[in-house]
Every structure is written in C-alpha cells, then in structure tokens.
Scaffold this motif. Structure first.
Motif, PDB file in Angstrom:
ATOM      1  N   HIS A  77      -0.657  -3.616   3.953  1.00  9.53           N
ATOM      2  CA  HIS A  77      -1.286  -3.230   2.686  1.00  9.53           C
ATOM      3  C   HIS A  77      -2.225  -4.315   2.190  1.00  9.53           C
ATOM      4  O   HIS A  77      -3.352  -4.071   1.797  1.00  9.53           O
ATOM      5  CB  HIS A  77      -0.217  -2.920   1.632  1.00  9.53           C
ATOM      6  N   ASN A  78      -1.752  -5.555   2.111  1.00  8.70           N
ATOM      7  CA  ASN A  78      -2.577  -6.734   1.866  1.00  8.70           C
ATOM      8  C   ASN A  78      -3.139  -6.862   0.455  1.00  8.70           C
ATOM      9  O   ASN A  78      -4.045  -7.646   0.231  1.00  8.70           O
ATOM     10  CB  ASN A  78      -3.728  -6.778   2.889  1.00  8.70           C
ATOM     11  N   ASP A  79      -2.641  -6.109  -0.522  1.00  2.00           N
ATOM     12  CA  ASP A  79      -3.226  -6.211  -1.870  1.00  2.00           C
ATOM     13  C   ASP A  79      -2.222  -5.878  -2.963  1.00  2.00           C
ATOM     14  O   ASP A  79      -2.545  -5.179  -3.931  1.00  2.00           O
ATOM     15  CB  ASP A  79      -4.445  -5.305  -1.970  1.00  2.00           C
ATOM     16  N   ASP A 100      -7.844  -2.537   1.048  1.00  2.00           N
ATOM     17  CA  ASP A 100      -7.854  -3.860   1.680  1.00  2.00           C
ATOM     18  C   ASP A 100      -6.884  -3.953   2.848  1.00  2.00           C
ATOM     19  O   ASP A 100      -6.527  -5.060   3.268  1.00  2.00           O
ATOM     20  CB  ASP A 100      -7.516  -4.934   0.648  1.00  2.00           C
ATOM     21  N   VAL A 101      -6.457  -2.808   3.391  1.00  2.00           N
ATOM     22  CA  VAL A 101      -5.569  -2.881   4.551  1.00  2.00           C
ATOM     23  C   VAL A 101      -6.279  -3.610   5.682  1.00  2.00           C
ATOM     24  O   VAL A 101      -7.494  -3.495   5.846  1.00  2.00           O
ATOM     25  CB  VAL A 101      -5.083  -1.486   5.022  1.00  2.00           C
ATOM     26  N   ARG A 106       2.379  -9.473  10.150  1.00  2.00           N
ATOM     27  CA  ARG A 106       3.166  -8.682   9.189  1.00  2.00           C
ATOM     28  C   ARG A 106       3.558  -9.504   7.956  1.00  2.00           C
ATOM     29  O   ARG A 106       3.536  -9.009   6.836  1.00  2.00           O
ATOM     30  CB  ARG A 106       4.411  -8.148   9.894  1.00  2.00           C
ATOM     31  N   VAL A 107       3.893 -10.749   8.134  1.00  2.00           N
ATOM     32  CA  VAL A 107       4.356 -11.586   7.035  1.00  2.00           C
ATOM     33  C   VAL A 107       3.268 -11.821   5.984  1.00  2.00           C
ATOM     34  O   VAL A 107       3.551 -12.162   4.840  1.00  2.00           O
ATOM     35  CB  VAL A 107       4.927 -12.921   7.572  1.00  2.00           C
ATOM     36  N   CYS A 108       2.006 -11.638   6.349  1.00  2.00           N
ATOM     37  CA  CYS A 108       0.906 -11.888   5.410  1.00  2.00           C
ATOM     38  C   CYS A 108       0.933 -10.944   4.213  1.00  2.00           C
ATOM     39  O   CYS A 108       0.499 -11.315   3.124  1.00  2.00           O
ATOM     40  CB  CYS A 108      -0.438 -11.812   6.125  1.00  2.00           C
ATOM     41  N   GLY A 109       1.448  -9.727   4.389  1.00  2.00           N
ATOM     42  CA  GLY A 109       1.554  -8.813   3.251  1.00  2.00           C
ATOM     43  C   GLY A 109       2.456  -9.381   2.170  1.00  2.00           C
ATOM     44  O   GLY A 109       2.149  -9.325   0.969  1.00  2.00           O
ATOM     45  N   LEU A 110       3.571  -9.946   2.585  1.00  2.00           N
ATOM     46  CA  LEU A 110       4.490 -10.567   1.636  1.00  2.00           C
ATOM     47  C   LEU A 110       3.886 -11.834   1.038  1.00  2.00           C
ATOM     48  O   LEU A 110       4.039 -12.116  -0.147  1.00  2.00           O
ATOM     49  CB  LEU A 110       5.822 -10.873   2.325  1.00  2.00           C
TER      50      LEU A 110
END
Length: 136
Positions: A77-79, A100-101, A106-110
């Motif tokens: 998702h990233n936002d 902004d996907v 994977r950890v960057c979303g968090l």
C-alpha cells in the motif's frame, strides 16, 4: 474488533501479496528503495537540516540498502498516513488511496505507516509502540 494501524497495514499488504499489474514496478520517489535517487536532492536542503538529511541517507546506504534485496518483495500500500486511514470504534477499519502502491520489500509498508504515526510527537517511539496491551 479494535485493530491497530500496524495490524491493518499488514493485513492489506497480505491481501496484495499475489497482486500483479504491468505497472507495478514503476519508479516512484515515495518508494523507500528510491532513497539513493532522492538523496541527490540533499544539496537543496538549507540550513541546519542539511547535515541531518545527509546523515540519514548515509545510514540508509550503509545499513539499509545492502539488506533490501534479501527481503521478501511484493506490491504494498505504501501510504498509510492520517488522510488514508478509516477509523471505526477506536480501531483502524481500513485503508484508502492506493495511488502510491509500489513493488518494494514487504516491511516498507509498515515502515511508512510508522514514520507517519511518529510525526509531531515529542517521543516518537511511544507513538508506535504498543501500550498496555493496546494494538499497535
């Protein structure tokens, strides 16, 4: 169920784990993996902030970037910021705005959600750490 932001981000990103699209690997400055390209803008930062910004990008280059390739990647998702979170009964009901996907670890979303949640707090870590059994 009172679900915290971290839980909801993980849930949404889990739902995206098999998502594919021809543009999913597009370049986007907001992708945390774009830090080296964004670092080129450091000379535009003025005043006392420039050395701090430079230090962050140096630490990214030395400690983060070398580890990214080994992490699981997918569309995220990233936002997850305060404008893109739906709240119901004190918990996070969902996320909106999928503009902004990105394809990223994977950890960057968090990490993005945590960075937004920390903004404006005198003790940023307290803003993202669980308190008294409350969801994070």
């Amino acid at each position: 169920m009172n679900v915290g932001l971290g839980h909801r981000v993980a849930e949404v990103d889990f739902a995206l784990r098999d998502f594919t699209h021809p543009a999913m690997r597009r370049e986007l400055s907001w992708n945390l993996t774009s830090a080296p390209k964004v670092a080129e803008l450091t000379p535009m930062v003025t005043g006392d902030l420039r050395p701090l910004v430079a230090e962050v990008f140096e630490r990214y280059g030395g400690h983060v970037a070398p580890r990214l390739a080994a992490l699981p990647h997918q569309v995220i998702h990233n936002d997850a910021n305060e404008l893109n979170i739906l709240v119901d009964d004190g918990g996070v009901a969902g996320l909106i705005d999928f503009g902004d996907v990105v394809w990223s670890p994977r950890v960057c979303g968090l990490a993005v959600a945590g960075a937004y949640a920390m903004q404006g707090h005198a003790d940023p870590l307290r803003a993202v750490l669980p308190r008294d059994g409350a969801p994070a």
